[in-house]
Write a protein that holds these residues in place. Sequence first.
Motif, PDB file in Angstrom:
ATOM      1  N   ILE A   4      -5.833  20.482  49.773  1.00 15.28           N
ATOM      2  CA  ILE A   4      -6.617  21.706  49.650  1.00 15.28           C
ATOM      3  C   ILE A   4      -8.095  21.337  49.612  1.00 15.28           C
ATOM      4  CG2 ILE A   4      -7.120  23.739  48.241  1.00 15.28           C
ATOM      5  CD1 ILE A   4      -4.290  23.445  47.036  1.00 15.28           C
ATOM      6  N   THR A   6     -11.836  23.009  49.013  1.00 14.33           N
ATOM      7  CA  THR A   6     -12.397  24.208  48.402  1.00 14.33           C
ATOM      8  C   THR A   6     -13.925  24.164  48.409  1.00 14.33           C
ATOM      9  OG1 THR A   6     -12.467  23.321  46.135  1.00 14.33           O
ATOM     10  CG2 THR A   6     -10.407  24.360  46.842  1.00 14.33           C
ATOM     11  N   ALA A  21     -10.900  28.403  50.566  1.00 15.64           N
ATOM     12  CA  ALA A  21     -10.023  27.236  50.465  1.00 15.64           C
ATOM     13  C   ALA A  21      -9.254  27.094  51.763  1.00 15.64           C
ATOM     14  CB  ALA A  21      -9.070  27.381  49.286  1.00 15.64           C
ATOM     15  N   ILE A  23      -5.831  25.284  52.945  1.00 11.95           N
ATOM     16  CA  ILE A  23      -4.609  24.684  52.427  1.00 11.95           C
ATOM     17  C   ILE A  23      -3.840  24.087  53.608  1.00 11.95           C
ATOM     18  CG2 ILE A  23      -2.449  25.129  51.194  1.00 11.95           C
ATOM     19  CD1 ILE A  23      -3.960  27.685  50.029  1.00 11.95           C
ATOM     20  N   ALA A  52      -6.526  29.008  45.301  1.00  2.51           N
ATOM     21  CA  ALA A  52      -5.635  28.141  46.075  1.00  2.51           C
ATOM     22  C   ALA A  52      -4.439  27.713  45.232  1.00  2.51           C
ATOM     23  CB  ALA A  52      -6.403  26.925  46.576  1.00  2.51           C
TER      24      ALA A  52
END
Length: 141
Positions: A4, A6, A21, A23, A52
């Motif tokens: 992830i 961010t 975010a 993913i 997330a």
Amino acid sequence: MIEIYTDGSCLTNPGNGGWAAIIIEDGKIKKISGNEKKTTNNRMELLAPINALKEMNSESQISIYTDSQYVKLGITQWINKWIINNWQTSKKEDVKNKDLWVELFNLNKSLNVKWNWVKAHAGNTMNEEVDLLAKKAANLD
């Protein structure tokens, strides 16, 4: 392993802000973002991993990448001292954004998360992309 990336952004601080975010799970990429008015950059930096992690299940191994030392050091080091000191900093001031820190702490302890810091604007493709998403989210009309 789930990765992830961010980031948070604020056009003026305080002002309109956005978080984002990216993913990555099993080669699939999911992008999430959101925004708030009258907020701060630090709140947006915190909302990105919070949102997330809300999408994760407890069985997943997760690596989060952030270019925010505030988030990385806050969740891996400072928060334990804040809790012991009743949410006071070393300067005996109230911890800012306590509501978000509590939420992130609870998500973090319920999941298997490894926190990683990446240098901003240093050519990491995913970090650059999540930065643009956060800035786009912050650009409220």
